[in-house]
Design a protein around this motif. Structure first.
Motif, PDB file in Angstrom:
ATOM      1  N   HIS A   1       0.864  -1.177   0.000  1.00  0.00           N
ATOM      2  CA  HIS A   1       0.000   0.000   0.000  1.00  0.00           C
ATOM      3  C   HIS A   1       0.900   1.226   0.000  1.00  0.00           C
ATOM      4  O   HIS A   1       2.005   1.219   0.548  1.00  0.00           O
ATOM      5  N   LEU A   2       0.428   2.320  -0.620  1.00  0.00           N
ATOM      6  CA  LEU A   2       1.239   3.532  -0.668  1.00  0.00           C
ATOM      7  C   LEU A   2       1.576   4.063   0.727  1.00  0.00           C
ATOM      8  O   LEU A   2       2.601   4.698   0.926  1.00  0.00           O
ATOM      9  N   SER A   3       0.699   3.782   1.705  1.00  0.00           N
ATOM     10  CA  SER A   3       0.984   4.227   3.069  1.00  0.00           C
ATOM     11  C   SER A   3       2.218   3.522   3.628  1.00  0.00           C
ATOM     12  O   SER A   3       2.986   4.102   4.410  1.00  0.00           O
ATOM     13  N   SER A   4       2.419   2.268   3.224  1.00  0.00           N
ATOM     14  CA  SER A   4       3.617   1.544   3.665  1.00  0.00           C
ATOM     15  C   SER A   4       4.874   2.148   3.063  1.00  0.00           C
ATOM     16  O   SER A   4       5.902   2.288   3.732  1.00  0.00           O
ATOM     17  N   VAL A   5       4.793   2.526   1.787  1.00  0.00           N
ATOM     18  CA  VAL A   5       5.934   3.168   1.145  1.00  0.00           C
ATOM     19  C   VAL A   5       6.195   4.528   1.783  1.00  0.00           C
ATOM     20  O   VAL A   5       7.346   4.936   1.985  1.00  0.00           O
ATOM     21  N   ALA A   6       5.124   5.250   2.134  1.00  0.00           N
ATOM     22  CA  ALA A   6       5.279   6.546   2.796  1.00  0.00           C
ATOM     23  C   ALA A   6       5.991   6.387   4.139  1.00  0.00           C
ATOM     24  O   ALA A   6       6.805   7.226   4.530  1.00  0.00           O
ATOM     25  N   LEU A   7       5.681   5.304   4.855  1.00  0.00           N
ATOM     26  CA  LEU A   7       6.358   5.043   6.124  1.00  0.00           C
ATOM     27  C   LEU A   7       7.854   4.824   5.900  1.00  0.00           C
ATOM     28  O   LEU A   7       8.690   5.319   6.665  1.00  0.00           O
ATOM     29  N   VAL A   8       8.185   4.098   4.849  1.00  0.00           N
ATOM     30  CA  VAL A   8       9.589   3.877   4.525  1.00  0.00           C
ATOM     31  C   VAL A   8      10.295   5.199   4.228  1.00  0.00           C
ATOM     32  O   VAL A   8      11.406   5.454   4.677  1.00  0.00           O
ATOM     33  N   ILE A   9       9.619   6.062   3.479  1.00  0.00           N
ATOM     34  CA  ILE A   9      10.206   7.356   3.121  1.00  0.00           C
ATOM     35  C   ILE A   9      10.458   8.192   4.367  1.00  0.00           C
ATOM     36  O   ILE A   9      11.533   8.782   4.542  1.00  0.00           O
ATOM     37  N   SER A  10       9.481   8.260   5.271  1.00  0.00           N
ATOM     38  CA  SER A  10       9.587   9.140   6.442  1.00  0.00           C
ATOM     39  C   SER A  10      10.545   8.599   7.497  1.00  0.00           C
ATOM     40  O   SER A  10      10.946   9.349   8.391  1.00  0.00           O
ATOM     41  N   LEU A  11      10.906   7.331   7.419  1.00  0.00           N
ATOM     42  CA  LEU A  11      11.753   6.737   8.443  1.00  0.00           C
ATOM     43  C   LEU A  11      13.099   7.452   8.551  1.00  0.00           C
ATOM     44  O   LEU A  11      13.685   7.519   9.631  1.00  0.00           O
ATOM     45  N   LEU A  12      13.580   8.005   7.470  1.00  0.00           N
ATOM     46  CA  LEU A  12      14.863   8.705   7.504  1.00  0.00           C
ATOM     47  C   LEU A  12      14.797   9.903   8.445  1.00  0.00           C
ATOM     48  O   LEU A  12      15.721  10.153   9.219  1.00  0.00           O
ATOM     49  N   GLU A  13      13.706  10.659   8.401  1.00  0.00           N
ATOM     50  CA  GLU A  13      13.540  11.803   9.288  1.00  0.00           C
ATOM     51  C   GLU A  13      13.208  11.371  10.709  1.00  0.00           C
ATOM     52  O   GLU A  13      13.579  12.045  11.671  1.00  0.00           O
TER      53      GLU A  13
END
Length: 393
Positions: free
Chosen positions: A37-49
């Protein structure tokens, strides 16, 4: 050789920031390939911050203990390894694990690189060099998003991630070979455990408010442009990218100002914080027109970009040379926290009061930033604060 070395450390920071942008442009192909799900990919993206928000201060202490260049090399090595792992991932769990490792590398770089730039530059060039460093995030995010998307179109999203990882590997080897500046003597353990001074905390908190203002505004800008101006998704993204990249102009103005050091910093700080906040009320209004909205977005970002340039230039003065590495970690932590809080804060006020709520959120963040900067520049001794505002060493 001095500016070549500074330019290299800046390029390393841009490469680190590119890790923020690369997954954003690859979100759709990754979600399709891994059935996420795109929300899972969004979580991956935000993990850096998220890692920066939790571990920034600790990273500053660790970098001070390991040494600046070793930390930079280690950070690049982790970016290389994590990028290769992401390219080979077959599940969201694997993607999250490699992203978490990448966040450690990112933190090491963004904490160590500005301190290396400080020690590389001549005394007269330090303020302007650090002001230019402040532009590494928008430049890196833009380059990361563009290069990742282009490479994915030419080959695949996996090949794109591996190519960026290979670039980090080459940078790692090059950094090991680049002559490093003379680092300050290792501090005693008791000194390394000491927290940054109060003015460094105030400056870092102010930077967090700026990050909340900037990231929150940019996060909602595409939706606003689509809804209120009728722009297509692609055009709205292009305008947002140009607005983000415009902060580089502000960094150049800050570097020029700090190099001149003929007038006070206070008026320029007020301009960088108050004018963009006022422009938000002209931007986030019903049906402003695409040309007007795009112009306002680019202009306010160009002006607001002055602030991070001044903040990085002033950091050594409020933290002291001995506490600069720890203060760099603290600044990273507050900046990441503001980046995480910005989008939901703006979205909440928009839900309550419409698009003018976005302008209100940015205005509150800017005013808080200004108040905190006054505290950061408050004199520790009679006359000290005035000399700092005037740009004197």
């Amino acid at each position: 050789m001095t500016w070549l070395r500074i330019g290299w450390f800046y390029a390393v920071g841009v490469l680190a920031a590119a890790q923020l942008g690369k997954l954003s442009s690859l979100a759709t192909p990754i979600s399709q390939a891994l059935d996420l799900h795109l929300s899972s990919v969004a979580l991956v993206i935000s993990l850096l911050e998220l890692a920066g928000a939790l571990l920034g201060l600790a990273a500053g202490r660790i970098v001070a203990r390991l040494g600046l260049r070793r930390s930079l090399v280690a950070g690049l090595a982790l970016l290389t390894l994590a990028g290769l792992g992401q390219g080979l991932s077959t599940s969201s769990d694997g993607l999250l694990a490699w992203r978490a490792l990448e966040s450690v590398g990112y933190l090491a770089i963004v904490v160590a690189a500005p301190v290396l730039i400080f020690h590389s530059a001549r005394e007269a060039d330090r303020d302007s060099a650090l002001a230019l460093w402040s532009s590494f995030v928008p430049v890196g995010v833009a380059l990361g998003a563009m290069s990742a998307g282009l490479l994915a179109e030419l080959w695949s999203w996996r090949a794109s991630l591996m190519a960026i990882a290979a670039t980090a590997g080459i940078a790692c080897l090059t950094t090991w070979a680049v002559p490093a500046p003379v680092e300050p003597a290792t501090l005693p353990r008791a000194a390394r455990r000491r927290l940054p001074p109060p003015r460094a905390w105030a400056l870092s908190a102010a930077f967090g408010c700026y990050a909340l203002f900037e990231v929150g505004m940019l996060a909602l800008l595409p939706s606003f442009l689509v809804e209120q101006t009728g722009a297509g998704t692609g055009l709205a993204g292009l305008v947002t990218g140009l607005a983000s990249f415009a902060t580089l102009a502000g960094s150049i103005v800050a570097a020029w100002h700090r190099r001149r050091q003929r007038s006070g910093t206070g008026p320029l700080l007020a301009l960088a914080l108050l004018l963009p906040a006022a422009l938000l009320f002209l931007l986030f209004r019903p049906e402003p027109g695409l040309a007007v909205a795009a112009t306002l977005a680019i202009l306010l970002n160009a002006v607001s970009g002055i602030f991070p340039g001044l903040a990085f230039a002033l950091l050594p003065k409020v933290a002291g040379r001995a506490g600069l590495t720890g203060a760099s970690g603290l600044l990273t932590q507050f900046g990441a926290s503001g980046s995480l809080l910005g989008p939901p804060s703006y979205a909440l006020l928009v839900a309550w009061w419409g698009w003018q709520g976005a302008a209100l959120a940015g205005c509150v963040a800017s005013l808080a930033c200004l108040v905190l900067m006054r505290a950061a520049l408050h004199p520790a001794m009679p006359g000290t604060g005035q000399r700092l505002l005037e740009g004197c060493p």
